[in-house]
Design a protein around this motif. Structure first.
Motif, PDB file in Angstrom:
ATOM      1  N   GLU A  62      -6.688  -6.268   6.354  1.00 27.27           N
ATOM      2  CA  GLU A  62      -6.087  -4.954   6.196  1.00 27.27           C
ATOM      3  C   GLU A  62      -4.622  -5.027   6.530  1.00 27.27           C
ATOM      4  OE1 GLU A  62      -7.663  -3.596  10.604  1.00 27.27           O
ATOM      5  OE2 GLU A  62      -8.724  -3.039   8.779  1.00 27.27           O
ATOM      6  N   ASP A  69      -1.314   1.580   2.491  1.00 19.33           N
ATOM      7  CA  ASP A  69      -2.453   0.722   2.753  1.00 19.33           C
ATOM      8  C   ASP A  69      -2.668  -0.241   1.575  1.00 19.33           C
ATOM      9  OD1 ASP A  69      -5.243   0.953   4.609  1.00 19.33           O
ATOM     10  OD2 ASP A  69      -5.429   0.012   2.629  1.00 19.33           O
ATOM     11  N   ARG A  71      -5.197  -1.818   0.672  1.00 21.75           N
ATOM     12  CA  ARG A  71      -6.514  -1.718   0.017  1.00 21.75           C
ATOM     13  C   ARG A  71      -6.633  -0.460  -0.824  1.00 21.75           C
ATOM     14  NH1 ARG A  71     -10.135  -5.311   2.898  1.00 21.75           N
ATOM     15  NH2 ARG A  71     -11.788  -4.537   1.573  1.00 21.75           N
TER      16      ARG A  71
END
Lengths: 317, 388
Positions: A62, A69, A71
């Motif tokens: 992550e 972010d 992801r």
């Protein structure tokens, strides 16, 4: 690091089928830095860059890129990052202007015509704007690709082996431009095979087999590699170089003009060999602080060996 | 170039962007225009095929060279000759003396037919003796014989009716040469009327599938897809922008085709335009989806091309284009039912030749719809996998 971090990721992992291409990769990139990615072909540099700019979703790990972010906010990262691919990836059957215009429309830029014109003027291609991109030489293609990446004024630039197949003059101009962008606060991530380019970077990370082996400011890399280097001057260097390659403790022989740099990581063994040769009194020997050049030659040479081996050797000190 | 503080872009939005879609569309049209060979192929190929299949593949040839051995020289015989000269079937080349000379001509291939009119032909007709006209035919091409033999009977019947008038008139309903050729929907028995509408199905499936597959694969093969997906553009905007120009190409092909069919081949258009429009659009979308599916399975343009060819053969052989569908073995009919061209072929023949309307093409449209759902379902599944 006083500058805020632009990229901060940990444990990034990507698998293609059974193969782990990137294995728990961590990196922290400060704003405005030029960060070099070094490593042999197939070591996972391109995959890492693609995960950072949102082209690939990591299987594990992550973190954030440009505050988004990695992801879940890939599309936001794409809006503010510029990615220049290894291969020329603009349309060869569109003209220079059409290519720039197309990219500008992909980012939904305002004042599109004006921006494209400015980019053409800065490139010095304004009078050739109607020429098809496919007819440009390697160096011009690279400049056009960079200009296309910069149209939307990205805060982060990801360059995947940007200077492959480009002549030295164009490469120097390219790096001048990268330096200027960095000075303006643009963060640059660049993967390369060239030593003279690695030297230009503020930070270096060395990747092999999808694993990060070395990471730090450029100035600290020789210490991290842990090389002992001797400088040799005297007659008949060619023959000496050949002989030295077979001696114990000598891992690298590099010639710089009229001198040889002899390096190895096993200090006692190397020094033993040097003492023995010194006694012959044919050449002048002096101990040298290992520079970035030696470190990179060592890393790159090791990289080729890595490629043939099944397990990554211990490079880090 | 960077950091002048001015906002470079509009705030991030996540929906479909018509501007980006429009950009992809424009780009695709420019590329299409630059690629002259492909563009020529898109327009030229349908025309070439139309002429090849429409003219060359002709199960019912005309203008077959014919010689006549005249055993009689009366008005009736002369009327028969005149009828043959005017006919489309025969190309009257002249007279021949004796059966031996006639056979020689046939053997050398100088004529397809030698027609022998017996002595006292006219007299025997009038007397009701049913004289026998002999046709010596070159049967090496059997399809060339049947139609022409029937046509000769017709010509003689007409001659009999025209020449033998007044007291000599034959009783109606019992002419010495009765001809019964019954061809529904195609009164002239022309092969082109049957072949030409079906050709549209073949041409569309050939060009639509191949060009779509190649256009999409080209983007990955040349590496430009990598640049595209690094920008904020959404996959759906790319797909739609790339596919729509080829729908336009399909429309152009169809218009060219319909004009040529009407002007050159005199193929009628009996049915409902709406029914045609419905089936035609559905068929184009099915083919684009098929091309899209092929593109997800191919790594380069060559593979896309080869896979496209695999879809073309069933379209020609199993759809009922080449052979009557009902005449195929059961397993072939099952395979043929899965071929989109089979259903469009029925739609277009029903509409153009039989005067069909929307209700008539309903079942075929439904079948195309089912094929579309299946193909695009598989294609979307595969596309998701190849994106990462």
């Amino acid at each position: 690091m006083s500058e805020p971090l632009v990229i901060e990721v940990s444990g990034l992992t990507k698998r293609f089928g059974e193969r782990t291409v990137v294995d728990h990769f961590d990196i922290r990139v400060p704003k405005g830095a030029i960060y070099g990615f070094l490593g042999p072909n197939g070591s996972g540099k391109t995959t890492t860059i693609r995960m950072l700019c949102g082209l690939l979703t990591p299987d594990e790990g992550e973190g954030t890129c440009l505050g988004f972010d990695v992801r879940h906010e890939a599309s936001r990262i794409k809006e503010e990052a510029g990615y220049m691919t290894q291969k020329f990836s603009l349309y060869e059957d569109l003209s220079i202007r059409e290519n720039l215009d197309f990219v500008a429309r992909m980012y939904r830029l305002d004042r599109r015509k004006e921006r494209v014109q400015v980019a053409l003027d800065e490139l010095g291609l304004a009078d050739r704007a109607k020429q098809l991109a496919g007819t440009l030489s390697g160096g011009w293609k690279q400049r056009l690709a960079l200009a296309a990446c910069l149209l939307h004024e990205p805060k982060l630039l990801l360059l995947d082996e940007p200077t492959a197949g480009v002549d030295p003059k164009a490469r120097r101009d390219f790096w001048d431009e990268i330096r200027r962008l960095s000075a303006k606060g643009v963060t640059v991530l660049v993967s390369t095979h060239y030593m003279d380019e690695a030297v230009q970077c503020d930070f270096i990370t060395y990747i092999a087999y999808g694993k990060k082996l070395i990471d730090g400011p450029s100035a600290m890399i020789p210490a991290l590699v842990g090389l002992e280097t001797w400088r040799v001057e005297g007659p008949n260097l060619g023959a000496l170089a050949e002989r030295l390659k077979a001696e114990p403790g000598v891992e690298q022989v590099a010639r710089f003009g009229a001198v040889l740099h002899i390096s190895g990581t096993d200090k006692p063994l190397l020094n033993q060999t040097v003492e023995r040769l010194k006694a012959e009194e044919t050449h002048h020997w002096s101990l040298q602080v290992a520079g970035l050049e030696e470190a990179f030659i060592y890393l790159m040479a090791g990289a080729r060996d890595n490629f043939a081996l099944d397990t990554p050797p211990e490079i880090a000190a | 170039m960077s950091g002048d503080g001015a906002p470079a872009r509009k705030p991030a939005r996540t929906g479909f962007s018509f501007r980006r879609f429009g950009a992809v569309l424009t780009k695709e049209f420019i590329q299409m225009r630059r690629d002259r060979i492909t563009f020529a192929m898109m327009i030229g190929l349908p025309l070439v095929q139309l002429f090849l299949f429409g003219f060359a593949i002709n199960a019912d040839p005309h203008h077959l060279p014919t010689l006549v051995e005249m055993g009689d020289n009366g008005p009736l015989t002369r009327a028969v000759i005149a009828g043959m000269q005017q006919s489309d079937y025969f190309d009257f080349k002249g007279e021949v003396a004796g059966i031996a000379a006639g056979e020689e001509v046939l053997r050398r291939g100088e004529a397809n037919f030698v027609v022998v009119i017996p002595q006292n032909f006219e007299r025997d007709v009038i007397r009701g003796r049913m004289p026998e006209i002999l046709i010596a035919a070159d049967a090496s091409d059997p399809s060339a014989v049947g139609g022409a033999a029937a046509a000769l009977s017709g010509i003689v019947s007409v001659a009999v009716r025209e020449v033998l008038t007044g007291p000599l008139a034959m009783p109606s309903g019992a002419p010495p040469f009765s001809v019964t050729v019954h061809r529904e929907y195609n009164p002239e028995g022309k092969t082109s009327t049957n072949i030409v509408p079906g050709l549209l199905a073949i041409i569309l499936s050939m060009t639509m599938v191949m060009i779509t597959a190649v256009a999409i694969v080209k983007e990955t093969e040349r590496g430009t897809m990598e640049m595209l997906i690094a920008t904020p553009v959404r996959p759906f905007e790319v797909m739609l922008g790339k596919i729509l120009p080829y729908v336009f190409v399909g429309y152009v092909q169809t218009i060219v085709f319909l004009i040529a069919a009407a002007v050159i081949f005199h193929v009628p258009f009996e049915g409902s335009w709406l029914a045609f429009f419905l089936g035609f659009n559905l068929y184009i979308v099915v083919n684009l989806a098929l091309g899209f599916l092929i593109s997800t399975a191919s790594r380069n343009q060559m593979q896309a091309m080869q896979l496209s060819f695999f879809t073309i053969l069933p379209s020609i052989l199993l759809s009922g284009f080449m052979f009557p569908f009902a005449g195929m073995p059961g397993w072939a009919q099952v395979l043929g039912t899965g071929v989109p061209a089979t259903h469009f072929l029925r739609i277009i023949r029903a509409v153009m030749l039989k005067g069909g309307d929307v209700a008539d093409v309903g079942p075929q449209c439904l079948a195309l719809g089912i094929i579309l759902v299946v193909i695009s379902g598989i294609a979307m599944l595969r596309y998701r996998q190849t994106l990462d």
